[in-house]
Design a protein around this motif. Structure first.
Motif, PDB file in Angstrom:
ATOM      1  N   LYS A 103      44.079  60.752  35.009  1.00 27.60           N
ATOM      2  CA  LYS A 103      45.242  60.609  35.878  1.00 27.60           C
ATOM      3  C   LYS A 103      45.762  59.173  35.937  1.00 27.60           C
ATOM      4  O   LYS A 103      46.696  58.884  36.678  1.00 27.60           O
ATOM      5  N   ALA A 104      45.155  58.291  35.156  1.00 29.88           N
ATOM      6  CA  ALA A 104      45.481  56.868  35.241  1.00 29.88           C
ATOM      7  C   ALA A 104      46.830  56.560  34.586  1.00 29.88           C
ATOM      8  O   ALA A 104      47.218  57.171  33.597  1.00 29.88           O
ATOM      9  N   ASP A 105      47.534  55.597  35.146  1.00 37.55           N
ATOM     10  CA  ASP A 105      48.801  55.096  34.610  1.00 37.55           C
ATOM     11  C   ASP A 105      48.483  53.861  33.775  1.00 37.55           C
ATOM     12  O   ASP A 105      48.180  52.793  34.307  1.00 37.55           O
ATOM     13  N   THR A 106      48.555  54.017  32.459  1.00 38.06           N
ATOM     14  CA  THR A 106      48.145  52.934  31.569  1.00 38.06           C
ATOM     15  C   THR A 106      48.918  51.657  31.816  1.00 38.06           C
ATOM     16  O   THR A 106      48.343  50.564  31.890  1.00 38.06           O
ATOM     17  N   LEU A 107      50.236  51.758  31.948  1.00 41.15           N
ATOM     18  CA  LEU A 107      51.048  50.559  32.135  1.00 41.15           C
ATOM     19  C   LEU A 107      50.766  49.877  33.468  1.00 41.15           C
ATOM     20  O   LEU A 107      50.849  48.650  33.580  1.00 41.15           O
ATOM     21  N   ALA A 108      50.426  50.673  34.478  1.00 46.73           N
ATOM     22  CA  ALA A 108      50.095  50.083  35.772  1.00 46.73           C
ATOM     23  C   ALA A 108      48.756  49.342  35.699  1.00 46.73           C
ATOM     24  O   ALA A 108      48.580  48.284  36.303  1.00 46.73           O
ATOM     25  N   TRP A 133      46.570  59.567  25.009  1.00 45.11           N
ATOM     26  CA  TRP A 133      46.832  58.247  24.424  1.00 45.11           C
ATOM     27  C   TRP A 133      47.706  58.344  23.180  1.00 45.11           C
ATOM     28  O   TRP A 133      48.503  57.446  22.913  1.00 45.11           O
ATOM     29  N   GLN A 136      51.150  58.050  23.943  1.00 43.24           N
ATOM     30  CA  GLN A 136      51.546  56.687  24.332  1.00 43.24           C
ATOM     31  C   GLN A 136      51.121  55.674  23.274  1.00 43.24           C
ATOM     32  O   GLN A 136      50.978  54.495  23.559  1.00 43.24           O
TER      33      GLN A 136
END
Length: 276
Positions: A103-108, A133, A136
């Protein structure tokens, strides 16, 4: 470089018996962890995402590298304490995030670049994490990931082999993939029942964009959803399958596992053009 306790002492101190429900198999050999960090090199000035760090064997190797910063995402609260000790030993270089990587926001998490992913992935979420991934992939310079060997073989498989399937096409369409290391069960604590392998993926320069990516997902889902059928039949859900295959120069009697990644790309682009 800070003096750290033996990893087995860290496991004992924090009660880090591996949990099957979390797919945990810890890497405690510092030499193995250093080899994985070396596969991911060069790490100079990079921000590295690690998922499921556990007691921190691979985390230590990454912190001993020239990486600018490591962001470790961990769901197991017992491991958070061990990671926090590492963060104190390496001020400003380790950020520990408690949460679910799915559920993680990579950019954040990693607003700065260049970014790399290096992780001994929990077995039960390795494939869905990779798929996320891949969508993205343009965000990353590379991904160096530990999987069960069977999954690693599927990622790197060539057409017309038993291991070749949807995961192979999606992975190789978005990245250059190579199996970089194999590890026996005894390399882990506790030992899994199968061998494991590290796959190194380097994203291709071209970003396909959301429309082509969605078309490729639909195409591969249909083709491999009924992989023993001829493409004429398996692709019927996409519309006029014979016309699509004819436009792509592909015999309708072929099966999904015989198509190269380039042929899947050609069909996906035709699907996008058909909608446009």
């Amino acid at each position: 470089m800070p003096v750290l306790p033996d990893l087995r002492d860290t496991v004992a101190k924090h009660g880090l018996a591996a949990r099957k429900s979390l797919g945990q198999h810890f890497l405690l050999d510092p030499h193995v962890c250093a080899r994985i960090a070396a596969i991911a090199a060069p790490l100079d000035g990079r921000v590295v995402l690690e998922v499921g760090p556990g007691p921190g064997g691979l985390t230590r190797a990454l912190l001993e590298s020239p990486a600018a910063r490591v962001v470790a995402v961990e769901l197991d609260r017992r491991a958070i304490a061990a990671q926090e000790e590492l963060a104190q030993a390496y001020p400003g270089r380790l950020t520990v995030v408690e949460g679910d990587a799915m559920k993680a926001d990579t950019l954040a998490l990693l607003p700065e670049s260049p970014r790399r992913v290096v992780a001994n992935l929990p077995y039960n979420v390795g494939t869905p994490l990779l798929i996320g991934w891949l969508k993205q992939a343009a965000l990353f310079e590379s991904l160096t990931l530990m999987f069960q060997q069977e999954v690693a073989e599927r990622i790197c498989a060539a057409p017309d082999t038993d291991a070749y399937g949807r995961l192979s096409v999606l992975s190789q369409w978005r990245c250059s993939c190579r199996m970089a290391m194999r590890l026996p069960p005894g390399a882990f604590s506790p030992p899994p029942k199968v061998w494991s392998a590290v796959v190194h993926l380097v994203p291709h320069a071209e970003d396909p964009g959301p429309e082509l990516l969605a078309a490729m997902e639909r195409l591969t889902a249909a083709a491999f959803g009924q992989r023993r059928k001829m493409l004429r039949s398996s692709l019927k859900s996409l519309g006029e399958s014979d016309a699509l295959l004819s436009a792509g120069g592909i015999e309708p009697t072929r099966r999904a596992e015989t198509l190269s990644v380039a042929e899947f790309d050609r069909l996906a682009r035709l699907l996008v053009a058909r909608v446009a």
